[in-house]
Design an enzyme around this catalytic site. Structure first.
Site, PDB file in Angstrom:
ATOM      1  N   TYR A 179       4.631  -2.516  -6.682  1.00  0.00           N
ATOM      2  CA  TYR A 179       3.996  -3.677  -7.430  1.00  0.00           C
ATOM      3  C   TYR A 179       4.066  -3.088  -9.124  1.00  0.00           C
ATOM      4  O   TYR A 179       4.699  -2.176  -9.211  1.00  0.00           O
ATOM      5  CB  TYR A 179       2.758  -3.794  -6.748  1.00  0.00           C
ATOM      6  CG  TYR A 179       2.818  -4.523  -5.591  1.00  0.00           C
ATOM      7  CD1 TYR A 179       3.541  -5.703  -5.552  1.00  0.00           C
ATOM      8  CD2 TYR A 179       2.501  -4.151  -4.345  1.00  0.00           C
ATOM      9  CE1 TYR A 179       3.712  -6.459  -4.169  1.00  0.00           C
ATOM     10  CE2 TYR A 179       2.783  -4.564  -3.146  1.00  0.00           C
ATOM     11  CZ  TYR A 179       3.509  -5.967  -3.134  1.00  0.00           C
ATOM     12  OH  TYR A 179       3.667  -6.694  -1.847  1.00  0.00           O
ATOM     13  N   ARG A 226      -3.378   4.795  -4.834  1.00  0.00           N
ATOM     14  CA  ARG A 226      -2.215   4.881  -3.711  1.00  0.00           C
ATOM     15  C   ARG A 226      -1.098   5.042  -4.507  1.00  0.00           C
ATOM     16  O   ARG A 226      -0.725   4.090  -5.524  1.00  0.00           O
ATOM     17  CB  ARG A 226      -2.398   3.739  -3.114  1.00  0.00           C
ATOM     18  CG  ARG A 226      -1.722   3.643  -1.798  1.00  0.00           C
ATOM     19  CD  ARG A 226      -1.958   2.451  -0.731  1.00  0.00           C
ATOM     20  NE  ARG A 226      -1.889   2.879   0.537  1.00  0.00           N
ATOM     21  CZ  ARG A 226      -1.155   1.843   1.412  1.00  0.00           C
ATOM     22  NH1 ARG A 226      -0.783   0.708   1.088  1.00  0.00           N
ATOM     23  NH2 ARG A 226      -0.879   2.303   2.659  1.00  0.00           N
TER      24      ARG A 226
HETATM   25  C1  PHB Z   1       2.166  -7.696   1.347  1.00  0.00           C
HETATM   26  O1  PHB Z   1       3.262  -7.751   1.912  1.00  0.00           O
HETATM   27  O2  PHB Z   1       1.453  -8.700   0.850  1.00  0.00           O
HETATM   28  C2  PHB Z   1       1.965  -6.263   0.742  1.00  0.00           C
HETATM   29  C3  PHB Z   1       2.578  -5.159   0.972  1.00  0.00           C
HETATM   30  C4  PHB Z   1       2.075  -3.865   0.583  1.00  0.00           C
HETATM   31  C5  PHB Z   1       1.094  -4.060  -0.291  1.00  0.00           C
HETATM   32  C6  PHB Z   1       0.509  -5.016  -0.573  1.00  0.00           C
HETATM   33  C7  PHB Z   1       0.866  -6.170  -0.074  1.00  0.00           C
HETATM   34  O3  PHB Z   1       0.872  -2.787  -0.633  1.00  0.00           O
END
Ligand code: PHB
Length: 363
Positions: A179, A226
């Site tokens: 992200y 994280r």
């Molecule tokens: C999601 O698939 O929405 C998702 C996956 C991993 C993450 C956060 C959200 O760290």
């Protein structure tokens, strides 16, 4: 010698045991991206965890990447989350909120005025996302201008302040799973020049700026972070060209901040902890450089979790799928009881089914 079931104090937060509920997107938020009674029930059912990390929560409207995920930027969202934190505290648990900006992993239909997602780059990810129209490829992003970054950092500050106002015991800054923050960290995604691109120090700057403001706002003893050095997030993002050098630097810079914990996803998120194609990575070296509590995650079962604590591999173990299917996971780990079967078709969206209706041993 400590065991999985012993209490631990991480920063300012006292935990009854070292068993953590990992942050898990479930797409059950209500109108206005607000938490709700069903979510309060779900989290309260799991409050025997030493710590719950609530699902990833968008820090601003532009931070959203999937349908029906919750936010922490509006007064209504703060009030809604307060019902969740009250329910968890009444059940004897502790809960922190994961602060999330998806960056380019989004679709215009989820964003204000159909905007393009924002990222470190204008290159589109091959990832898919879930929208009102179902699963679709993510939209092409727009690279943030450097002069937009102060406002982005302020969004993190406001989210941290809001989380405390909503009764959370702290926050976890989501810098994993490709992200936004990881879109800045990785040299295979970040193609910027200027203060937030190029060198490792420049690519790490956004994460460090965010941690600076969040710790200043709510106190470092209530902040975790994280990281996921080796995840391709399902082959949708390449690894950094030198994860060891990148994360050696990141953790060296984070160490003096006094964070409560560092949450390390080992290997491929939701996959193997030891990916064959990944470059070698010395987690222990990074762990030695970090003075706070060391939390690990990714596919731990009972034996591996117990051994990891006893052997000093970690201070805390986060369980994801285990906590979805098994609300009394702590008791089952203690007693060596089997976990419930996960209902994969009920993971994302929907109501109580496959969410709050998993049985406990007491049932
Ligand atoms: C999601 O698939 O929405 C998702 C996956 C991993 C993450 C956060 C959200 O760290």
């Amino acid at each position: 010698m400590s065991t999985l079931f012993d209490p631990i104090k991480i920063g300012d937060i006292e935990l009854a045991n070292r068993i953590v509920m990992a942050p898990l997107t479930r797409n059950r938020a209500s109108a206005g991206n607000c938490a709700n009674e069903l979510m309060a029930e779900y989290y309260a059912q799991r409050a025997t965890a030493g710590l719950i990390i609530a699902e990833a929560c968008q820090i601003s409207p532009m931070a959203q990447g999937y349908l029906d995920t919750p936010g922490i930027y509006s007064p209504e969202q703060v009030a809604a989350w307060k019902k969740v934190t009250d329910a968890v505290h009444a059940a004897g648990g502790k809960i922190v909120l994961q602060l999330w900006h998806v960056g380019r992993i989004s679709h215009s239909s989820l964003l204000p005025d159909g905007a393009a997602p924002v990222s470190s780059t204008a290159q589109q990810s091959p990832a898919m996302t879930y929208t009102a129209a179902g699963f679709v490829p993510v939209s092409a992003p727009r690279a943030l201008r450097d002069d937009e970054i102060p406002a982005l950092i302020e969004d993190y500050r406001r989210a941290a302040r809001n989380a405390i106002a909503a009764g959370f015991d702290g926050v976890e800054v989501h810098a994993a799973n490709t992200y936004l923050i990881e879109q800045f960290l990785r040299d295979t995604i970040n193609d910027r020049t200027g203060p937030y691109g190029g060198s490792i120090a420049n690519r790490a700057r956004l994460l460090l700026d965010v941690l600076q403001v969040v710790t200043a706002e709510i106190g470092a003893g209530r902040v975790g972070v994280r990281l996921s050095p080796l995840t391709t997030f399902g082959n949708t993002a390449p690894l950094d060209s030198n994860p060891q050098a990148l994360y050696d630097y990141v953790v060296e810079q984070i160490a003096p901040l006094g964070l409560a914990y560092l949450h390390m996803i080992e290997g491929e998120t939701g996959g193997t902890r030891h990916p064959e194609n990944a470059p070698p990575f010395d987690y222990a070296a990074v762990q030695r450089a970090f003075p706070g509590a060391w939390m690990v995650n990714n596919g731990y079962g009972r034996d591996a979790a117990k051994a990891a604590i006893v052997e000093g591999h970690a201070d805390l173990i986060a369980f994801g799928k285990g906590f979805i299917s098994t609300p009394d996971l702590v008791r089952r780990l203690r007693e060596g009881a089997l976990w419930n079967e996960l209902r994969v078709d009920k993971l994302y969206g929907g109501g109580a089914e496959g969410y709050t209706d998993y049985p406990t041993l007491a049932d």
